[in-house]
Design a protein around this motif. Sequence first.
Motif, PDB file in Angstrom:
ATOM      1  N   GLN A  44       4.218 -11.680  29.966  1.00  0.00           N
ATOM      2  CA  GLN A  44       3.936 -13.015  29.430  1.00  0.00           C
ATOM      3  C   GLN A  44       3.001 -12.925  28.227  1.00  0.00           C
ATOM      4  N   LYS A  45       2.004 -12.056  28.328  1.00  0.00           N
ATOM      5  CA  LYS A  45       1.060 -11.873  27.223  1.00  0.00           C
ATOM      6  C   LYS A  45       1.794 -11.359  25.987  1.00  0.00           C
ATOM      7  N   GLU A  46       2.630 -10.348  26.178  1.00  0.00           N
ATOM      8  CA  GLU A  46       3.384  -9.783  25.060  1.00  0.00           C
ATOM      9  C   GLU A  46       4.373 -10.801  24.507  1.00  0.00           C
ATOM     10  N   LYS A  47       4.958 -11.587  25.395  1.00  0.00           N
ATOM     11  CA  LYS A  47       5.890 -12.636  24.954  1.00  0.00           C
ATOM     12  C   LYS A  47       5.167 -13.654  24.075  1.00  0.00           C
TER      13      LYS A  47
ATOM     14  N   ILE B  45       4.438 -12.076  20.709  1.00  0.00           N
ATOM     15  CA  ILE B  45       5.660 -12.033  19.902  1.00  0.00           C
ATOM     16  C   ILE B  45       5.967 -13.418  19.336  1.00  0.00           C
ATOM     17  N   LYS B  46       5.797 -14.448  20.166  1.00  0.00           N
ATOM     18  CA  LYS B  46       6.051 -15.818  19.694  1.00  0.00           C
ATOM     19  C   LYS B  46       5.091 -16.180  18.571  1.00  0.00           C
ATOM     20  N   ASP B  47       3.801 -15.831  18.732  1.00  0.00           N
ATOM     21  CA  ASP B  47       2.817 -16.102  17.680  1.00  0.00           C
ATOM     22  C   ASP B  47       3.188 -15.377  16.388  1.00  0.00           C
ATOM     23  N   LEU B  48       3.571 -14.119  16.527  1.00  0.00           N
ATOM     24  CA  LEU B  48       3.974 -13.334  15.359  1.00  0.00           C
ATOM     25  C   LEU B  48       5.205 -13.949  14.698  1.00  0.00           C
ATOM     26  N   HIS B  49       6.160 -14.373  15.523  1.00  0.00           N
ATOM     27  CA  HIS B  49       7.373 -15.008  15.000  1.00  0.00           C
ATOM     28  C   HIS B  49       7.026 -16.284  14.241  1.00  0.00           C
TER      29      HIS B  49
END
Length: 163
Positions: free
Chosen positions: A65-68, A71-75
């Motif tokens: 969840q943290k990595e997800k 990734i969403k923030d980076l996206h």
Amino acid sequence: MISKLLCILILVTLSINAEETSSSLTRQKFEVIELKKELNNFYNEKEQEYQERKKELEGILAQIQKEKNEIKDLHDKNLEILQDIKLEIESKTSKIYNAMKPKIAADIFNQMISEGKIDDVFDILIKLKESNVTQIMKFLSVPNASIITQMLENYNIKKEKKD
């Protein structure tokens, strides 16, 4: 006398059998108690293993969840940067075409449309000043001007519906 002897013999036999039955039941009771202890130990071990694995899985899920989220923030950041780049390019493109002579711009647009880039031409025209669009439309080929006119009408209809 034989009957008394026979009675005593029967009583002795029954008491021996009763003792054997009683000791047999006691032995079975101990076996059941031991089996229960073994089952409880087995259950406790399995429960402990289950709790450990559950904790591991929860840790893995939290990490996922943290990595997800990362990734969403980076996206989202990348999307914002891309949007800024597009706006910068569009503003520079519209500045260039606003400063260009209408005939030259129309020749470029005719060429782009013949290459199948009509959507790009339309996107540029929307960003230009209205007076420049009018001048450029004079120099576009009739079929291209017709297509662009229809696209402008559809764009205005969609824009009015949004408002």
